[in-house]
Design an enzyme around this catalytic site. Sequence first.
Site, PDB file in Angstrom:
ATOM      1  N   HIS A  86      31.010  44.510  47.021  1.00 34.42           N
ATOM      2  CA  HIS A  86      31.539  43.637  45.970  1.00 34.42           C
ATOM      3  C   HIS A  86      32.692  44.281  45.202  1.00 34.42           C
ATOM      4  O   HIS A  86      33.295  43.619  44.353  1.00 34.42           O
ATOM      5  CB  HIS A  86      30.424  43.233  45.001  1.00 34.42           C
ATOM      6  CG  HIS A  86      29.627  42.075  45.486  1.00 34.42           C
ATOM      7  ND1 HIS A  86      29.821  40.785  45.046  1.00 34.42           N
ATOM      8  CD2 HIS A  86      28.631  42.001  46.398  1.00 34.42           C
ATOM      9  CE1 HIS A  86      28.978  39.973  45.655  1.00 34.42           C
ATOM     10  NE2 HIS A  86      28.239  40.692  46.485  1.00 34.42           N
ATOM     11  N   HIS A 122      22.408  47.353  48.533  1.00 29.78           N
ATOM     12  CA  HIS A 122      22.914  46.174  49.239  1.00 29.78           C
ATOM     13  C   HIS A 122      21.900  45.047  49.397  1.00 29.78           C
ATOM     14  O   HIS A 122      22.291  43.910  49.636  1.00 29.78           O
ATOM     15  CB  HIS A 122      23.438  46.615  50.611  1.00 29.78           C
ATOM     16  CG  HIS A 122      24.312  45.615  51.313  1.00 29.78           C
ATOM     17  ND1 HIS A 122      25.275  44.883  50.658  1.00 29.78           N
ATOM     18  CD2 HIS A 122      24.367  45.225  52.623  1.00 29.78           C
ATOM     19  CE1 HIS A 122      25.887  44.110  51.537  1.00 29.78           C
ATOM     20  NE2 HIS A 122      25.350  44.286  52.724  1.00 29.78           N
ATOM     21  N   SER A 143      45.509  31.988  35.772  1.00 29.00           N
ATOM     22  CA  SER A 143      45.618  31.268  34.506  1.00 29.00           C
ATOM     23  C   SER A 143      44.675  30.086  34.439  1.00 29.00           C
ATOM     24  O   SER A 143      44.512  29.481  33.380  1.00 29.00           O
ATOM     25  CB  SER A 143      47.060  30.769  34.322  1.00 29.00           C
ATOM     26  OG  SER A 143      47.394  29.836  35.343  1.00 29.00           O
ATOM     27  N   GLU A 174      52.901  24.826  44.174  1.00 31.41           N
ATOM     28  CA  GLU A 174      51.839  25.553  44.867  1.00 31.41           C
ATOM     29  C   GLU A 174      50.825  24.593  45.475  1.00 31.41           C
ATOM     30  O   GLU A 174      50.345  24.802  46.596  1.00 31.41           O
ATOM     31  CB  GLU A 174      51.141  26.504  43.883  1.00 31.41           C
ATOM     32  CG  GLU A 174      51.991  27.693  43.482  1.00 31.41           C
ATOM     33  CD  GLU A 174      51.354  28.504  42.367  1.00 31.41           C
ATOM     34  OE1 GLU A 174      51.628  29.714  42.301  1.00 31.41           O
ATOM     35  OE2 GLU A 174      50.600  27.931  41.557  1.00 31.41           O
TER      36      GLU A 174
END
Length: 714
Positions: A243, A473, A654, A661
């Site tokens: 992670h 894990h 944001s 996009e």
Amino acid sequence: MGSGSSVNVKYKYSLQKSENAFKAAVLIQQWYRRHVARLEMRRRCTWRIFQSIEYACEQDQIQLHNFFSYLMDQFTPSSSKERDFISRMFISGESYKEAELEKYCDYESIEVPDSYTGPRLSFPLLPDHATALLEAFQQKQQLHARYVLNLLHETRKHLKQLPNISHVSTCYSEEVTVCGDLHGQLDDLFLIFYKNGLPSPSKSYVFNGDFVDRGKQSLEILVILFTFLLIYPKEVHLNRGNHEDHMVNLRYGFTKEVMQKYKVHGKKILKMFQNVFCWLPLATLIDQKVLIIHGGVSDTTDLDMLEKIRRDKFVSVLRLKKRKESSRKPEIQAINGERESGADAAGNEAAPRLSLHPHSAQAPSTANRLEFSRWLRQTVQEQIDTCRRLVDISESEPEELTYSSMVSLKDVDELCLTRQEEWKQILDVLWSDPMPQEGCRENKVRGGGCYFGPDVTEKFLEKYSLQFLIRSHECKQEGYEFCHNRKVLTIFSASNYYEIGSNRGAYVKLGPDLIPHFVQYQANKTAHMLTMTQRISRVEESAFRALREKLFAHTSALISAFKAYDGDNTGRITLHNWATAVESVLRLGLPWRMLRPQLVRSTKDGMLEYKSWLDDLAMEQRSQEHIQSSLLEVIYRNRSNLETIFRIIDRDHSGLISFEEFQQTWKLFSSHMNIELTDDGINDLVRSIDFNKDGNIDFNEFLEAFRLVKQCPV
């Protein structure tokens, strides 16, 4: 004689009473054993549900990455604007050059206002700074962005000096404490320090990865661990987990957490975390006898190779670029001077030739040594740049150019193969799990790494003269678990991982004798107040709720599978066929016939009316979400993937993506999703979902676009 008869009666009565009491005790004991056995069966079924759903989600993450790789192979940009967008979208995980990163994440330019009342850091750090941070985080205070960036900058400098495999000795401390996954659960870390003591010259710690995601206080955990790492660099050791990867963070919460807590400087902080993660060591070795790795090993794991890998090149283990052979071959042939101009065998236009030599037609004469030397250096540098493009290696510090390096760079295929082998070494170490069977096979449950058996463990330990492995894990109900003849120890430190009461957390202490001593705990006070039955019932309810959501998310596929067993179209199937069909769709490997009483409330003559059953599932979900059933099914099934995709497009994190996009993204997806949309159609779509007309698209609007296209294909 009368008195003797009375004694016999009393004796017989006493004997009868004792016999009845004994029978009652046996009955109670039998009842209790059956009760405990039923609780244990429920506990194991619940556990399998949670783990199956968790691993299926991780598999989705890797499949999503493969999906993007496929798109990159299939999609041909039609303009420089599209090419620039694709480049920006997929290189966000690449390493910054040293100067660029320092300039971008310049903490000195950030001012701390006088109104700030939180903790303050000055370097070099002292134990008092760590204590102040612990107290501040307990009071829910937040560290200012300037100090976070400064801390990450210093941590990065320290980590760059460390080897891939850290070495720890019990000679210098009384014992070494090893902690497993924390996953953003700060209360567990506080409890570990409360029970075991803070890091100090006499108290060494190894934290075995997965510090972030899922929990809500991943950032605070990292700040605390990095602070102690800088204060006690010889006593605190951090391993990388699967992670500690920015692609995984996009899905499991760390990216979102940082941006919510630091709305102004969150992007810089994320970029620094991303760079720090790739510098974390991959393993820790205690007394040359106990190896600590996050996931596991495979039959190809090579510690010698692992020690030599440039770990910082693997910013995301999920992001190794695999160019198609057809697209890579012309470039390789060009390097070797074998590529002719014109069209290829298939009639396609040839790729632009990559010249082996500089722009001059031929090499200068060797009589002029200075000129020839310059020509040779330029040629080698061009080869290096070409190979970097082919194998996705970004520039770092300058390398010495020699004739031998030029010769080795001619064989680009070998270089790509080495890159692939190094990637697999790291992938196996971070993602693998042990299995009881012999051998080593691909871990299809998680989608990454491998399953390794006792024979693989035995050979690995013998090869490197090790006593046993410690890994994490995997969540374990007791916080730890031995396997492979006690040669592999799993340690997991996040208690109540799936639900309150689902599992204990644990850490292990090793002294000079390397005999493990375990400490277990529950960080949640509520869990201590529940009886075993209450705890299992609560966890079971949560597990079945998650499973029903999973079933509902696949309603359409389940109907098709049920109809395959309902040849007469009666709307009814046998419970056996129900279990087979459900497994064929969800592929969770669960004992469906055993779980059936909790999932299927009513049956008639051993037959299930599957349409009414699915209607009941839909009704249950609609009571939570006031959306039409068909759309809700689509959202439940795809929300995690869509949210991850949205965050990849949202490069500045944001929470908004621009019209441009969005338009380019839909072009990218159209070839894979069988959705044909013209440029005008995409423009109409983007305008229709921008509800607040602010010129940007948030995540809810992004979901709306998905709904519109699913309902009204053009």
